[in-house]
Design a protein around this motif. Structure first.
Motif, PDB file in Angstrom:
ATOM      1  N   ASP A  30       6.079   9.193  -1.151  1.00  0.00           N
ATOM      2  CA  ASP A  30       5.618   7.931  -1.716  1.00  0.00           C
ATOM      3  C   ASP A  30       6.453   6.814  -1.094  1.00  0.00           C
ATOM      4  O   ASP A  30       7.205   7.053  -0.132  1.00  0.00           O
ATOM      5  CB  ASP A  30       5.720   7.936  -3.245  1.00  0.00           C
ATOM      6  CG  ASP A  30       7.134   8.256  -3.731  1.00  0.00           C
ATOM      7  OD1 ASP A  30       8.081   8.198  -2.907  1.00  0.00           O
ATOM      8  OD2 ASP A  30       7.295   8.550  -4.928  1.00  0.00           O
ATOM      9  N   THR A  31       6.350   5.595  -1.636  1.00  0.00           N
ATOM     10  CA  THR A  31       7.082   4.469  -1.050  1.00  0.00           C
ATOM     11  C   THR A  31       8.575   4.715  -1.029  1.00  0.00           C
ATOM     12  O   THR A  31       9.249   4.497  -0.011  1.00  0.00           O
ATOM     13  CB  THR A  31       6.773   3.175  -1.827  1.00  0.00           C
ATOM     14  OG1 THR A  31       5.368   2.934  -1.798  1.00  0.00           O
ATOM     15  CG2 THR A  31       7.502   1.983  -1.215  1.00  0.00           C
ATOM     16  N   ASP A  32       9.125   5.168  -2.138  1.00  0.00           N
ATOM     17  CA  ASP A  32      10.564   5.434  -2.191  1.00  0.00           C
ATOM     18  C   ASP A  32      10.970   6.497  -1.177  1.00  0.00           C
ATOM     19  O   ASP A  32      12.022   6.394  -0.540  1.00  0.00           O
ATOM     20  CB  ASP A  32      10.967   5.883  -3.599  1.00  0.00           C
ATOM     21  CG  ASP A  32      10.904   4.754  -4.616  1.00  0.00           C
ATOM     22  OD1 ASP A  32      10.937   3.573  -4.183  1.00  0.00           O
ATOM     23  OD2 ASP A  32      10.808   5.040  -5.824  1.00  0.00           O
ATOM     24  N   ALA A  57       1.502   2.798   2.926  1.00  0.00           N
ATOM     25  CA  ALA A  57       0.085   2.570   3.197  1.00  0.00           C
ATOM     26  C   ALA A  57      -0.546   3.692   4.008  1.00  0.00           C
ATOM     27  O   ALA A  57      -1.640   4.158   3.684  1.00  0.00           O
ATOM     28  CB  ALA A  57      -0.093   1.249   3.948  1.00  0.00           C
ATOM     29  N   HIS A  58       0.120   4.100   5.071  1.00  0.00           N
ATOM     30  CA  HIS A  58      -0.478   5.164   5.873  1.00  0.00           C
ATOM     31  C   HIS A  58       0.562   5.821   6.770  1.00  0.00           C
ATOM     32  O   HIS A  58       1.656   5.270   6.983  1.00  0.00           O
ATOM     33  CB  HIS A  58      -1.652   4.645   6.719  1.00  0.00           C
ATOM     34  CG  HIS A  58      -1.264   3.705   7.826  1.00  0.00           C
ATOM     35  ND1 HIS A  58      -1.496   2.346   7.782  1.00  0.00           N
ATOM     36  CD2 HIS A  58      -0.681   3.937   9.028  1.00  0.00           C
ATOM     37  CE1 HIS A  58      -1.068   1.783   8.894  1.00  0.00           C
ATOM     38  NE2 HIS A  58      -0.577   2.720   9.672  1.00  0.00           N
ATOM     39  N   ALA A 113      -8.842   7.949   6.923  1.00  0.00           N
ATOM     40  CA  ALA A 113      -9.331   8.718   5.780  1.00  0.00           C
ATOM     41  C   ALA A 113      -8.316   8.569   4.652  1.00  0.00           C
ATOM     42  O   ALA A 113      -7.106   8.527   4.889  1.00  0.00           O
ATOM     43  CB  ALA A 113      -9.503  10.190   6.143  1.00  0.00           C
ATOM     44  N   ARG A 114      -8.824   8.482   3.420  1.00  0.00           N
ATOM     45  CA  ARG A 114      -7.934   8.309   2.272  1.00  0.00           C
ATOM     46  C   ARG A 114      -7.283   9.632   1.887  1.00  0.00           C
ATOM     47  O   ARG A 114      -7.943  10.676   1.835  1.00  0.00           O
ATOM     48  CB  ARG A 114      -8.713   7.744   1.092  1.00  0.00           C
ATOM     49  CG  ARG A 114      -9.159   6.295   1.315  1.00  0.00           C
ATOM     50  CD  ARG A 114      -9.691   5.683   0.037  1.00  0.00           C
ATOM     51  NE  ARG A 114      -9.927   4.261   0.196  1.00  0.00           N
ATOM     52  CZ  ARG A 114     -10.272   3.446  -0.795  1.00  0.00           C
ATOM     53  NH1 ARG A 114     -10.446   3.944  -2.030  1.00  0.00           N
ATOM     54  NH2 ARG A 114     -10.448   2.168  -0.578  1.00  0.00           N
ATOM     55  N   VAL A 115      -5.954   9.522   1.606  1.00  0.00           N
ATOM     56  CA  VAL A 115      -5.174  10.701   1.225  1.00  0.00           C
ATOM     57  C   VAL A 115      -4.283  10.303   0.051  1.00  0.00           C
ATOM     58  O   VAL A 115      -3.664   9.239   0.070  1.00  0.00           O
ATOM     59  CB  VAL A 115      -4.289  11.198   2.386  1.00  0.00           C
ATOM     60  CG1 VAL A 115      -3.557  12.489   1.989  1.00  0.00           C
ATOM     61  CG2 VAL A 115      -5.100  11.409   3.653  1.00  0.00           C
ATOM     62  N   GLY A 120       0.524   9.813  -6.461  1.00  0.00           N
ATOM     63  CA  GLY A 120      -0.851   9.675  -6.904  1.00  0.00           C
ATOM     64  C   GLY A 120      -1.584   8.475  -6.371  1.00  0.00           C
ATOM     65  O   GLY A 120      -2.805   8.357  -6.536  1.00  0.00           O
ATOM     66  N   THR A 121      -0.864   7.537  -5.728  1.00  0.00           N
ATOM     67  CA  THR A 121      -1.536   6.368  -5.156  1.00  0.00           C
ATOM     68  C   THR A 121      -2.298   6.785  -3.907  1.00  0.00           C
ATOM     69  O   THR A 121      -1.953   7.775  -3.244  1.00  0.00           O
ATOM     70  CB  THR A 121      -0.530   5.272  -4.803  1.00  0.00           C
ATOM     71  OG1 THR A 121       0.401   5.777  -3.832  1.00  0.00           O
ATOM     72  CG2 THR A 121       0.231   4.800  -6.026  1.00  0.00           C
ATOM     73  N   LEU A 122      -3.327   6.012  -3.585  1.00  0.00           N
ATOM     74  CA  LEU A 122      -4.132   6.320  -2.404  1.00  0.00           C
ATOM     75  C   LEU A 122      -3.505   5.703  -1.155  1.00  0.00           C
ATOM     76  O   LEU A 122      -3.241   4.506  -1.104  1.00  0.00           O
ATOM     77  CB  LEU A 122      -5.551   5.805  -2.580  1.00  0.00           C
ATOM     78  CG  LEU A 122      -6.514   6.709  -3.364  1.00  0.00           C
ATOM     79  CD1 LEU A 122      -7.895   6.057  -3.449  1.00  0.00           C
ATOM     80  CD2 LEU A 122      -6.611   8.091  -2.714  1.00  0.00           C
ATOM     81  N   CYS A 123      -3.257   6.534  -0.173  1.00  0.00           N
ATOM     82  CA  CYS A 123      -2.808   6.095   1.145  1.00  0.00           C
ATOM     83  C   CYS A 123      -3.877   6.494   2.154  1.00  0.00           C
ATOM     84  O   CYS A 123      -4.969   6.942   1.765  1.00  0.00           O
ATOM     85  CB  CYS A 123      -1.469   6.727   1.503  1.00  0.00           C
ATOM     86  SG  CYS A 123      -0.091   6.170   0.497  1.00  0.00           S
TER      87      CYS A 123
END
Length: 566
Positions: A30-32, A57-58, A113-115, A120-123
């Motif tokens: 995740d971001t962290d 983001a990706h 493509a979304r992953v 749980g956030t969409l990247c």
């Protein structure tokens, strides 16, 4: 978990495995996690500040299928649905520059493509696709994975916030600006950063994507970005830069442009006694070095160039002459110093640099002037000292007295003692007279190896002395100072400090200079602390000064110093 299936037709196993690894990374971070992996040297507070404006983001990968549809089919094997492809502006340009090819030969497309990320956030997985790429491009890019990166998206931040984020990444975050651009297809600005040191993460680059066109921030970022070949060539031609600046200083070009901004080259050549055509070529190079800029029919100084003028308050003119003169010559024998561990200056000139510069008045004056110019860099260090109850400052090995004169001028209640070799004291008298503090300063001849250091001081200074000597000599110097210091006296040591970590610094270059030209070395704070301890002293504080310098406050170890009656 991803599923290992045979690669669809049109994409090889190598590319499929890269896509799979990228999907796995997104699903486990995740971001962290991205910040911890890419900028581990930033503090938790820094990470939190970035996370206020950015989110993971990706993750991106570059692949080389024989047909575009093979990538979409590969994504389907991971239960991912590819978006419609879009052309890539930034990556296409980076590849063209890196491989010396026309952008038309590199029609890079992007599939997304979304992953779901670990929180749980969409990247997204961002797949750059280059169909039927030239074999040399495929081989090189697979070997380096230079376009594989992680990306953070920002919200609608202003340029000030964006500049602050950049500063965190390229400062304490230890990332290097590594290109970027504006994508009109997405109306977004991308800034790339590359890792400098080691990272636990296999990704070596970070992208910051910002909505809209940000030309001012992008321009600054691109100015700080260099192609590796360009960077190496610039570094290899550093000797040319040194000579150009030294020649400009010796000819007095900055002095003349300071007096007459916009002075035409023909007139400047006449005043300096130089060939006009040759001077024009030098001035063009000085523009590239951002030392001068065009003005009307001629040139004017930049803030950097103004430091080469003799009358500048912070003039570095004499340093330019020194570094472009004797030190330039001796640095040509750096290989000798590295092979033998001994000083190249002594090898080249046949004597130590102190003896070389003392041999002739003109050389001695240049050296003293350069040291005085360096002292001006420190600013008003007298305000950083604890002068409570102090009456006398002893500058040990203080050269021509520039630093002590500054301290006395900023502290009218103090008296000074300059402890230096007799050969330097005449020049010091002129320094104190010019600073209007000669009546408050005594000049004492001697050296710290054979003569007792004056014992009248409440404050002692050792400015850029210890770095001239090896550890054994430093211990001798510090013990001489300790023997002179009363229990309440303080010693302030001013030196460049080697960074304790891998952070970027000017100091390693000067450390090499000390090996090559002087025979001493730069040291870390801990190293100076150990030397001080060997003399019964301890470092009790430090203040940062400009350009990698620091002022260490040193005192007798509590209970171990001489009594005031001794």
């Amino acid at each position: 978990m991803t599923r290992s299936l045979a690669a669809p037709v049109g994409i090889d196993t190598n590319d499929r495995e890269r896509i799979e690894a990228t999907v796995d990374f997104i699903r486990t971070h995740d971001t962290d996690g991205v910040l911890a992996a890419m900028v581990p040297d930033l503090t938790a507070a820094d990470h939190a500040a970035i996370a206020e404006h950015c989110r993971f983001a990706h993750a991106a990968v570059l692949v080389f299928p024989s047909e575009l549809s093979a990538v979409a089919a590969t994504l389907e094997t991971f239960d991912l649905v590819a978006s419609a492809n879009q052309p890539s502006t930034v990556v296409r340009g980076r590849l063209a520059l890196r491989h010396g090819l026309s952008e038309d030969r590199l029609p890079v497309q992007i599939l997304r493509a979304r992953v779901g990320a670990a929180d749980g956030t969409l990247c997204e997985i961002e797949v750059f696709v280059l169909v039927d790429a030239p074999p040399k491009v495929v081989a090189a890019e697979r070997a380096t994975a230079a376009e594989a990166h992680l990306a953070l998206d920002t919200g609608p931040v202003d340029d000030l916030t964006l500049t602050g984020l950049r500063a965190l990444f390229t400062g304490a975050g230890k990332l290097r600006a590594d290109g970027g651009g504006y994508s009109p297809h997405e109306d977004s600005t991308v800034l790339y950063f590359a890792c400098i040191g080691t990272r636990t993460c296999s990704y070596r680059r970070l992208e910051l994507r910002v909505p809209g066109h940000r030309p001012h921030v992008l321009s600054t970022h691109l100015d700080e970005s260099e192609d590796p070949a360009h960077r190496l060539l610039r570094q290899l031609t550093g000797a040319w830069t040194t000579q150009a600046l030294a020649v400009a200083a010796d000819l007095g070009i900055a002095d003349r442009l300071a007096a007459t901004p916009g002075l035409p080259v023909a007139e400047l050549a006449a005043q300096t006694g130089t060939d006009c055509a040759a001077l024009t070529r030098l001035m063009r190079y000085l523009v590239d070095l951002e030392v001068v800029r065009t003005h009307d029919a001629g040139y004017e100084l930049t803030d950097t160039g103004a430091l080469l003028a003799r009358e500048s308050d912070r003039t570095l003119r004499s340093i330019a002459s020194l570094y472009g003169g004797a030190f330039y010559e001796s640095f040509g024998a750096l290989g000798f110093a590295i092979r033998t561990g001994t000083t190249a200056f002594d090898h080249h000139f046949g004597r130590h640099h102190f003896d070389y510069f003392a041999a002739e008045p003109e050389r001695a004056a240049l050296f003293d002037s350069a040291m005085a110019a360096s002292a001006a860099i420190f600013g008003q260090i007298g305000h950083l000292m604890d002068t409570t109850s102090a009456t006398t400052v002893v500058d040990v090995g203080g050269g021509s007295g520039e630093l002590l004169a500054r301290v006395l001028s900023g502290n009218p209640g103090l008296r000074g003692i300059l402890f230096e070799r007799d050969s330097t004291l005449d020049r010091a008298r002129a320094t104190f007279a010019e600073a209007d503090c000669a009546s408050r300063c005594d000049l004492v001849g001697g050296d710290f190896f054979t003569t007792d250091v004056p014992s009248e001081g409440d404050i002692y200074l050792l400015s850029r002395v210890l770095h001239d000597w090896n550890d054994d000599d430093c211990r001798t110097i510090l013990r001489s100072c300790a023997a002179a210091m009363s229990a309440h006296a303080r010693l302030y040591v001013i030196e460049r400090l080697l960074p304790e970590s891998s952070s970027r610094s000017l100091v390693p270059a000067w450390d090499l200079h000390m090996l090559c030209n002087v025979g001493g070395r730069e040291r870390s704070r801990d190293h100076y602390g150990a030397l001080a301890a060997s003399a019964g002293l301890e470092v009790v504080g430090a203040d940062a000064l400009p350009l990698g310098f620091a002022m260490l406050c040193v005192r007798h170890v509590t209970g171990c110093g001489p009594s005031d009656e001794d």
